[in-house]
Design an enzyme around this catalytic site. Sequence first.
Site, PDB file in Angstrom:
ATOM      1  N   SER A   1       0.886  -1.299  -0.064  1.00  0.00           N
ATOM      2  CA  SER A   1       0.119  -0.078   0.191  1.00  0.00           C
ATOM      3  C   SER A   1       0.881   1.261  -0.132  1.00  0.00           C
ATOM      4  CB  SER A   1      -0.822   0.204   1.274  1.00  0.00           C
ATOM      5  OG  SER A   1      -0.074   0.188   2.401  1.00  0.00           O
ATOM      6  N   CYS A   2       2.063   1.018   0.073  1.00  0.00           N
ATOM      7  CA  CYS A   2       2.884   2.427   0.001  1.00  0.00           C
ATOM      8  C   CYS A   2       4.391   1.982  -0.756  1.00  0.00           C
ATOM      9  CB  CYS A   2       3.504   2.620   1.632  1.00  0.00           C
ATOM     10  SG  CYS A   2       4.337   4.315   1.878  1.00  0.00           S
TER      11      CYS A   2
END
Length: 285
Positions: free
Chosen positions: A116-117
């Site tokens: 997610s990052c």
Amino acid sequence: MGRITARWPITKVSVAESCSARVDVLAVEEPLEIRVAGEPLVVTMRTPGHDVELAAGFLVSEGIIARGDQFRAAIHCGGPGSGGAENTYNVLDVSLTADVGPLGREHARSFYATSSCGVCGKASIDAVHTVSSYTLTDDETVMDAGRIAELPDTLRAAQTVFDKTGGLHAAGLFDAATGELLALREDVGRHNAVDKVIGWALLNDRLPLQGTVLQVSGRASFELVQKAVMAGVPMLTAVSAPSSLAVQLARDSGLTLVGFLRGQTMNVYTHPQRIDNPLKQRVKA
């Protein structure tokens, strides 16, 4: 689908109805360690598949390479140390040309990057503001607003793995003049999907990506704007919201950023001169 999807037994519960045992299809998430000349660079959580494109796009996004001829080869190898360890296809060793030079400490990630990052674990926040090899301010790409409105549906129709799992992000590269879908990649990480598309472009000697639009299935975060800028993409469109930092970077970099692209409406946050809407006078950037 091989390692892209996995089957898992579940209990299906419906309120006011009986429970039932079923098998669900999940999107696979596994770590990929990217090495350069045998030296570990980063570990990212990704959906297996198109790993070479992922590594190539990541190197472009990090400002390490900018041309296809700088990427010599890539090979999956064994685990840590590769001393006869079983090849799980979760370690990829990349070879670059001599002009790239050895990678410095500023390129190293302190931790792994989650799905997610894409910028988590940067050794320094200053390293986020990577300088692109390409300039967008002089890119005169223009796309019809009606064609832009069609991009989310075209992207969604091509998401074959999402149809089975419902658990993958997608990034699609479109020709701004014709609306043709040039490349689409799916991944559990939105930043990985974009890196895979950029890697496809690098390996096919298509950088910088002038005259194209990058459509993403989720929100427009800072990292996605940065990746688009690093690849020379003049327009990024998203079905959801951008962040304030993403808008600032797009404005400063000359990137047209579109959010909330749904149905026949969209919000144009920066450089609206690239949106051609004959029913209204163009708004100055």
